[in-house]
Design a protein around this motif. Structure first.
Motif, PDB file in Angstrom:
ATOM      1  N   UNK A  67      14.743   1.543  -5.558  1.00  9.82           N
ATOM      2  CA  UNK A  67      14.246   0.574  -6.527  1.00  9.82           C
ATOM      3  C   UNK A  67      13.195  -0.274  -5.828  1.00  9.82           C
ATOM      4  N   UNK A  68      12.019  -0.359  -6.434  1.00  5.81           N
ATOM      5  CA  UNK A  68      10.941  -1.165  -5.878  1.00  5.81           C
ATOM      6  C   UNK A  68      10.690  -2.344  -6.809  1.00  5.81           C
ATOM      7  N   UNK A  69      10.740  -3.552  -6.255  1.00  7.20           N
ATOM      8  CA  UNK A  69      10.448  -4.748  -7.038  1.00  7.20           C
ATOM      9  C   UNK A  69       9.065  -5.246  -6.633  1.00  7.20           C
ATOM     10  N   UNK A  70       8.132  -5.226  -7.568  1.00  5.92           N
ATOM     11  CA  UNK A  70       6.745  -5.633  -7.319  1.00  5.92           C
ATOM     12  C   UNK A  70       6.273  -6.510  -8.472  1.00  5.92           C
ATOM     13  N   UNK A  71       5.767  -7.683  -8.158  1.00  5.70           N
ATOM     14  CA  UNK A  71       5.412  -8.622  -9.218  1.00  5.70           C
ATOM     15  C   UNK A  71       4.003  -8.417  -9.759  1.00  5.70           C
ATOM     16  N   UNK A  72       3.137  -7.729  -9.011  1.00  5.82           N
ATOM     17  CA  UNK A  72       1.737  -7.605  -9.416  1.00  5.82           C
ATOM     18  C   UNK A  72       1.492  -6.317 -10.207  1.00  5.82           C
ATOM     19  N   UNK A  73       1.188  -6.421 -11.499  1.00  2.00           N
ATOM     20  CA  UNK A  73       0.911  -5.213 -12.284  1.00  2.00           C
ATOM     21  C   UNK A  73      -0.233  -4.391 -11.708  1.00  2.00           C
ATOM     22  N   UNK A  74      -1.236  -5.059 -11.139  1.00  2.00           N
ATOM     23  CA  UNK A  74      -2.390  -4.334 -10.588  1.00  2.00           C
ATOM     24  C   UNK A  74      -1.966  -3.427  -9.443  1.00  2.00           C
ATOM     25  N   UNK A  75      -1.094  -3.926  -8.582  1.00  2.00           N
ATOM     26  CA  UNK A  75      -0.640  -3.115  -7.446  1.00  2.00           C
ATOM     27  C   UNK A  75       0.101  -1.874  -7.947  1.00  2.00           C
ATOM     28  N   UNK A  76       0.935  -2.046  -8.950  1.00  2.00           N
ATOM     29  CA  UNK A  76       1.648  -0.902  -9.522  1.00  2.00           C
ATOM     30  C   UNK A  76       0.648   0.097 -10.096  1.00  2.00           C
ATOM     31  N   UNK A  77      -0.351  -0.394 -10.801  1.00  2.00           N
ATOM     32  CA  UNK A  77      -1.356   0.490 -11.400  1.00  2.00           C
ATOM     33  C   UNK A  77      -2.146   1.242 -10.334  1.00  2.00           C
ATOM     34  N   UNK A  78      -2.440   0.605  -9.221  1.00  2.00           N
ATOM     35  CA  UNK A  78      -3.206   1.261  -8.151  1.00  2.00           C
ATOM     36  C   UNK A  78      -2.443   2.435  -7.550  1.00  2.00           C
ATOM     37  N   UNK A  79      -1.119   2.447  -7.707  1.00  2.00           N
ATOM     38  CA  UNK A  79      -0.301   3.552  -7.204  1.00  2.00           C
ATOM     39  C   UNK A  79       0.023   4.579  -8.284  1.00  2.00           C
ATOM     40  N   UNK A  80      -0.416   4.335  -9.495  1.00  2.54           N
ATOM     41  CA  UNK A  80      -0.142   5.264 -10.581  1.00  2.54           C
ATOM     42  C   UNK A  80      -0.945   6.545 -10.431  1.00  2.54           C
TER      43      UNK A  80
ATOM     44  N   UNK B 273       0.821  -1.210   0.000  1.00  2.82           N
ATOM     45  CA  UNK B 273       0.000   0.000   0.000  1.00  2.82           C
ATOM     46  C   UNK B 273       0.856   1.261   0.000  1.00  2.82           C
ATOM     47  N   UNK B 274       2.180   1.107  -0.098  1.00  2.48           N
ATOM     48  CA  UNK B 274       3.046   2.254  -0.339  1.00  2.48           C
ATOM     49  C   UNK B 274       3.635   2.937   0.872  1.00  2.48           C
ATOM     50  N   UNK B 275       3.364   2.455   2.078  1.00  8.14           N
ATOM     51  CA  UNK B 275       3.882   3.119   3.270  1.00  8.14           C
ATOM     52  C   UNK B 275       5.413   3.129   3.301  1.00  8.14           C
ATOM     53  N   UNK B 276       6.037   1.996   2.996  1.00 10.20           N
ATOM     54  CA  UNK B 276       7.500   1.907   3.054  1.00 10.20           C
ATOM     55  C   UNK B 276       8.146   2.836   2.036  1.00 10.20           C
ATOM     56  N   UNK B 277       7.615   2.848   0.831  1.00 10.51           N
ATOM     57  CA  UNK B 277       8.181   3.702  -0.212  1.00 10.51           C
ATOM     58  C   UNK B 277       8.033   5.175   0.152  1.00 10.51           C
ATOM     59  N   UNK B 278       6.864   5.578   0.615  1.00  2.55           N
ATOM     60  CA  UNK B 278       6.652   6.973   0.990  1.00  2.55           C
ATOM     61  C   UNK B 278       7.607   7.396   2.097  1.00  2.55           C
TER      62      UNK B 278
END
Length: 232
Positions: free
Chosen positions: A91-104, A74-79
């Motif tokens: 660098x963020x490694x995330x395997x789920x395209x949907x999760x990446x899109x939800x943060x776009x 949900x982006x807490x660590x990155x923020x």
């Protein structure tokens, strides 16, 4: 089965993810929840342990520091990483395209990551962290991280995705250690104490800390820090 008088979460999006069905839903309090194959994974309600994961790992490091975060969530660590003055790139490694899109841009989770995907210091790699380090360095700059934060599942002793268990074993720790610089720190999030995993960390690293983080209900979350060198 629905409970009378209780407002059930609203499904915002449902789809097939790399590890099975992935669901984003919004609860009656306005917070979002991510469900993987019917198992609760995370939500946007707190995030203190995820923030501590990053802060504690980067504490004492001089700038510029390079950080790898395994799992966007949900982006807490990155923020939190982008708030630290010594962090020069993430660098963020995330395997789920949907999760990446939800943060776009305009995505439902973008406010929780503070639109971090638009930050020039951030690079998102769509890959499974289990296999990604094998190709690290082949597309440039994927080795020598000062901080590696691992938060891809519910922890060493409760993996929603069975394949993730490899990261918490001896081979996985050897691989993660290989991504670190000499001053590097490995930080691992866990939804509870994992004594056997802590023992494995102590086999591999010279200095290990276990930091409990109280939660409103149940046993504390845990953040494990592991270093080859003693912290300052």
């Amino acid at each position: 089965m629905a409970i009378p008088g209780r407002r059930e979460p609203v499904v915002v999006e449902r789809g097939a993810g790399a590890g099975g069905e992935l669901v984003l839903r919004r609860a009656h309090d306005g917070h979002y929840e991510i469900i993987s194959n019917g198992v609760f994974l995370m939500d946007t309600r707190n995030g203190e342990s995820e923030r501590l994961l990053v802060r504690a790992a980067a504490a004492g490091l001089a700038a510029p520091a390079r950080m790898l975060i395994g799992g966007l969530g949900v982006g807490f660590s990155l923020a939190e990483a982008l708030r630290l003055p010594q962090v020069a790139e993430v660098t963020v490694v995330e395997r789920e395209p949907a999760v990446i899109a939800w943060h776009g841009p305009g995505g439902p989770l973008a406010p929780f990551s503070r639109d971090a995907l638009s930050d020039p210091r951030v690079r998102v790699v769509r890959a499974d962290l289990v296999g990604w380090p094998a190709s690290a360095g082949q597309d440039g700059g994927d080795s020598g991280f000062d901080v590696v934060c691992l938060d891809i599942d519910n922890g060493p002793e409760w993996t929603v995705t069975p394949g993730n268990a490899r990261l918490y074993g001896r081979d996985g720790l050897r691989m993660l250690a290989g991504l670190l610089t000499a001053r590097g720190v490995l930080a691992v999030w866990s939804a509870g104490a994992a004594p056997a995993f802590e023992d494995l960390l102590r086999e591999r690293f010279a200095h290990v800390e276990a930091l409990p983080v109280p939660v409103p209900r149940g046993e504390p979350d845990m953040v494990y820090l592991a270093r080859a060198r003693a912290p300052r």
